[in-house]
Scaffold this motif. Structure first.
Motif, PDB file in Angstrom:
ATOM      1  N   ILE A  27     -14.721  45.564  38.534  1.00  0.00           N
ATOM      2  CA  ILE A  27     -13.276  45.481  38.795  1.00  0.00           C
ATOM      3  C   ILE A  27     -12.745  44.130  38.327  1.00  0.00           C
ATOM      4  CG2 ILE A  27     -11.536  45.305  40.638  1.00  0.00           C
ATOM      5  CD1 ILE A  27     -13.235  47.426  42.182  1.00  0.00           C
ATOM      6  N   ILE A  28     -13.421  43.060  38.717  1.00  0.00           N
ATOM      7  CA  ILE A  28     -12.977  41.711  38.343  1.00  0.00           C
ATOM      8  C   ILE A  28     -13.003  41.545  36.833  1.00  0.00           C
ATOM      9  CG2 ILE A  28     -13.572  39.263  38.468  1.00  0.00           C
ATOM     10  CD1 ILE A  28     -14.488  39.853  41.400  1.00  0.00           C
ATOM     11  N   ALA A  29     -14.076  41.976  36.179  1.00  0.00           N
ATOM     12  CA  ALA A  29     -14.184  41.837  34.722  1.00  0.00           C
ATOM     13  C   ALA A  29     -13.070  42.606  34.013  1.00  0.00           C
ATOM     14  CB  ALA A  29     -15.549  42.316  34.246  1.00  0.00           C
ATOM     15  N   ALA A  30     -12.763  43.806  34.486  1.00  0.00           N
ATOM     16  CA  ALA A  30     -11.696  44.603  33.868  1.00  0.00           C
ATOM     17  C   ALA A  30     -10.339  43.940  34.056  1.00  0.00           C
ATOM     18  CB  ALA A  30     -11.690  46.018  34.456  1.00  0.00           C
ATOM     19  N   VAL A  46      -9.778  40.734  34.489  1.00  0.00           N
ATOM     20  CA  VAL A  46      -9.729  39.514  33.690  1.00  0.00           C
ATOM     21  C   VAL A  46      -9.320  39.852  32.256  1.00  0.00           C
ATOM     22  CG1 VAL A  46     -11.157  37.716  32.628  1.00  0.00           C
ATOM     23  CG2 VAL A  46     -11.281  38.130  35.082  1.00  0.00           C
ATOM     24  N   LYS A  47      -9.852  40.942  31.725  1.00  0.00           N
ATOM     25  CA  LYS A  47      -9.502  41.360  30.360  1.00  0.00           C
ATOM     26  C   LYS A  47      -8.069  41.846  30.270  1.00  0.00           C
ATOM     27  CE  LYS A  47     -14.022  42.508  28.554  1.00  0.00           C
ATOM     28  NZ  LYS A  47     -14.902  43.558  28.046  1.00  0.00           N
ATOM     29  N   GLY A  86      -5.456  35.182  42.149  1.00  0.00           N
ATOM     30  CA  GLY A  86      -4.133  35.351  41.585  1.00  0.00           C
ATOM     31  C   GLY A  86      -4.186  36.074  40.256  1.00  0.00           C
ATOM     32  N   TYR A  87      -3.024  36.342  39.735  1.00  0.00           N
ATOM     33  CA  TYR A  87      -2.876  37.017  38.452  1.00  0.00           C
ATOM     34  C   TYR A  87      -1.970  36.143  37.603  1.00  0.00           C
ATOM     35  CZ  TYR A  87      -4.674  40.873  41.216  1.00  0.00           C
ATOM     36  OH  TYR A  87      -5.450  41.649  42.037  1.00  0.00           O
ATOM     37  N   THR A  88      -2.267  36.035  36.323  1.00  0.00           N
ATOM     38  CA  THR A  88      -1.526  35.108  35.495  1.00  0.00           C
ATOM     39  C   THR A  88      -1.385  35.637  34.070  1.00  0.00           C
ATOM     40  OG1 THR A  88      -1.393  32.795  34.817  1.00  0.00           O
ATOM     41  CG2 THR A  88      -3.572  33.781  34.809  1.00  0.00           C
ATOM     42  N   ILE A  89      -0.627  34.919  33.276  1.00  0.00           N
ATOM     43  CA  ILE A  89      -0.520  35.213  31.859  1.00  0.00           C
ATOM     44  C   ILE A  89      -1.062  34.017  31.086  1.00  0.00           C
ATOM     45  CG2 ILE A  89       1.478  36.734  32.120  1.00  0.00           C
ATOM     46  CD1 ILE A  89       3.194  34.386  31.061  1.00  0.00           C
ATOM     47  N   ARG A 148     -13.092  31.407  29.930  1.00  0.00           N
ATOM     48  CA  ARG A 148     -13.571  32.755  30.192  1.00  0.00           C
ATOM     49  C   ARG A 148     -14.198  32.820  31.570  1.00  0.00           C
ATOM     50  NH1 ARG A 148     -18.512  32.599  25.847  1.00  0.00           N
ATOM     51  NH2 ARG A 148     -19.724  30.965  26.884  1.00  0.00           N
ATOM     52  N   LEU A 149     -14.422  34.015  32.013  1.00  0.00           N
ATOM     53  CA  LEU A 149     -15.048  34.254  33.307  1.00  0.00           C
ATOM     54  C   LEU A 149     -16.513  33.822  33.245  1.00  0.00           C
ATOM     55  CD1 LEU A 149     -14.314  35.617  36.032  1.00  0.00           C
ATOM     56  CD2 LEU A 149     -15.264  37.715  35.108  1.00  0.00           C
ATOM     57  N   PRO A 150     -17.000  33.073  34.238  1.00  0.00           N
ATOM     58  CA  PRO A 150     -18.429  32.742  34.236  1.00  0.00           C
ATOM     59  C   PRO A 150     -19.255  33.991  34.478  1.00  0.00           C
ATOM     60  CG  PRO A 150     -17.401  31.991  36.259  1.00  0.00           C
ATOM     61  CD  PRO A 150     -16.303  32.536  35.390  1.00  0.00           C
ATOM     62  N   LYS A 151     -20.523  33.912  34.167  1.00  0.00           N
ATOM     63  CA  LYS A 151     -21.413  35.055  34.410  1.00  0.00           C
ATOM     64  C   LYS A 151     -21.449  35.321  35.904  1.00  0.00           C
ATOM     65  CE  LYS A 151     -25.987  36.866  33.716  1.00  0.00           C
ATOM     66  NZ  LYS A 151     -27.359  36.580  33.363  1.00  0.00           N
ATOM     67  N   LEU A 152     -21.036  36.513  36.261  1.00  0.00           N
ATOM     68  CA  LEU A 152     -21.039  36.885  37.685  1.00  0.00           C
ATOM     69  C   LEU A 152     -22.335  37.580  37.968  1.00  0.00           C
ATOM     70  CD1 LEU A 152     -17.356  38.157  37.985  1.00  0.00           C
ATOM     71  CD2 LEU A 152     -18.252  35.928  38.588  1.00  0.00           C
TER      72      LEU A 152
END
Length: 153
Positions: A18-21, A23-24, A59-62, A149-153
């Motif tokens: 969910i988080i990875a999707a 983030v993209k 949060g959510y951002t652009i 980018r997102l760190p390795k979760l």
């Protein structure tokens, strides 16, 4: 801030997906996300709320391209605060809008800041504000090999 007991257990593969999707594509609908993950929309919604409550999603951002706004110079500035000036330099970093990121770091330097400005003259002006209170070492960014980018979760 943890408003739920959700983080008592580690994040599972579904939470990570969910988080990875998101983030993209943070604008993805719950329905699209549910289809991608293989759960119902209500289940996805509940998980998202729990992830938010647990602080896993803050949060959510652009993302914007500074060049579009005429801000074509980015630089990393290492700062070593003069004795007794760490708090002042930290506050100056917070108060300087051209500083888009700043971290307190270990080692000889106290701070590592990222500056985005329109030209080298403006970069010099920003750096000069700090000179009475810290020494600086600046590296202009030529290109970014790895963007945030997102760190390795």
């Amino acid at each position: 801030m943890n408003l739920s007991r959700y983080v008592i257990r580690p994040l599972d593969a579904t939470d990570r997906a969910i988080i990875a999707a998101l983030v993209k594509n943070g604008r993805m609908t719950v329905r699209e996300l549910a289809t991608r993950i293989g759960l119902s929309s209500p289940s996805i919604t509940e998980r998202i709320h729990k992830l938010e409550d647990a602080g896993a999603i803050r949060g959510y951002t652009i993302t914007v391209d500074p060049n579009v706004f005429g801000l074509g110079i980015a630089a990393h500035v290492r700062m070593r605060a003069m004795p007794g000036e760490v708090k002042r330099v930290a506050q100056m970093l917070i108060d300087t809008p051209e500083i888009v990121e700043a971290d307190r770091v270990t080692g000889e330097d106290c701070f590592l800041a990222k500056v985005i400005v329109s030209d080298v003259d403006e970069l010099e002006t920003v750096i000069d504000r700090f000179l009475p209170f810290s020494s600086t070492d600046t590296a202009i960014i030529q290109s970014s090999t790895v963007v945030r980018r997102l760190p390795k979760l």
